[in-house]
Design a protein around this motif. Structure first.
Motif, PDB file in Angstrom:
ATOM      1  N   ALA A  78       1.217  -1.190   0.193  1.00 49.34           N
ATOM      2  CA  ALA A  78       0.259   0.059  -0.246  1.00 49.34           C
ATOM      3  C   ALA A  78       0.734   0.952  -0.144  1.00 49.34           C
ATOM      4  N   ALA A  79       2.334   0.793   0.784  1.00 48.14           N
ATOM      5  CA  ALA A  79       2.991   2.746   0.338  1.00 48.14           C
ATOM      6  C   ALA A  79       3.368   2.609  -0.819  1.00 48.14           C
ATOM      7  N   ILE A  80       4.063   1.715  -0.980  1.00 50.71           N
ATOM      8  CA  ILE A  80       4.527   1.872  -2.708  1.00 50.71           C
ATOM      9  C   ILE A  80       3.711   2.358  -3.655  1.00 50.71           C
ATOM     10  N   THR A  83       2.679   6.091  -2.206  1.00 52.20           N
ATOM     11  CA  THR A  83       3.598   7.280  -2.275  1.00 52.20           C
ATOM     12  C   THR A  83       3.633   7.308  -4.592  1.00 52.20           C
TER      13      THR A  83
END
Lengths: 105, 105
Positions: A78-80, A83
């Motif tokens: 999810a962070a990738i 971002t």
DNA sequence: TGGCCTTACGTATGACGTAAGGATG
DNA sequence: CATCCTTACGTCATACGTAAGGCCA
């Protein structure tokens, strides 16, 4: 501890086999996988997997760790995504452009 | 991507300096840190940090990644705690013993 | 004895440290 | 020219692969 340990452990837990996890999901050799899992257990100072000759099972602590590991790995994904979306807001261009009128990426 | 990259990035973001992060928080050399951050940005294919000669700042994507990275690292810590607690349930012994009457760890 | 995991060991990827370089105020 | 980050490069830790060794049906 690194994400590699989490990925390896989840693969072993979900396939129920070092051999299967190594060959099908991780594309690595069993001994390397075995060693990494052992290192993980040493770091935690908690046994996670009960090795049976024909099948393996998780300890209660292993089940707890599995649930957490899945969450961590999902949040990394999810962070990738978040971002990249923040960098290249292609499909929501108006959220960037409606104030300044110019594009970043 | 590994947890090391998240730890390094958070340290740089919070100290506002490669030099400070390397010396005070990570106890490593700046060049190694610089390289790891660069690798992280290459993996994501997103610039995270704007390098200024006197100070640095985060890109919008970098700020997004920072928030996610903090969450991931916190959840890793939580995973370790929960797993150890599941293995050695000292303060909640009855949750294990009240059925079988014997202790595991 | 056949399948599965572990141990042993050599190789190689890559993380790290030191030194030098470039940029900016 | 002082400070900070990056590039270059050699070294070393360690992740990986291959081979051999238990262990249990």
């Amino acid at each position: 501890m690194e994400l590699r340990h989490l990925r390896y452990f989840v693969a072993v837990a979900e396939t129920g086999s070092f051999t299967q996890a190594a060959a099908q999901r991780l594309h690595t050799a069993q001994p390397s996988l075995s060693r990494q899992i052992r290192d993980l257990e040493d770091m935690l100072q908690v046994p996670l997997i009960i090795r049976g000759p024909r099948n393996l099972s998780l300890t209660p602590a292993g089940q707890v760790f599995l649930e957490h590991a899945r969450i961590v790995l999902a949040q990394v994904d999810a962070a990738i995504l978040a971002t990249r979306r923040a960098h290249r807001p292609a499909k929501t261009r108006f959220t960037v452009g409606f104030l300044t009128g110019h594009e970043i990426g």
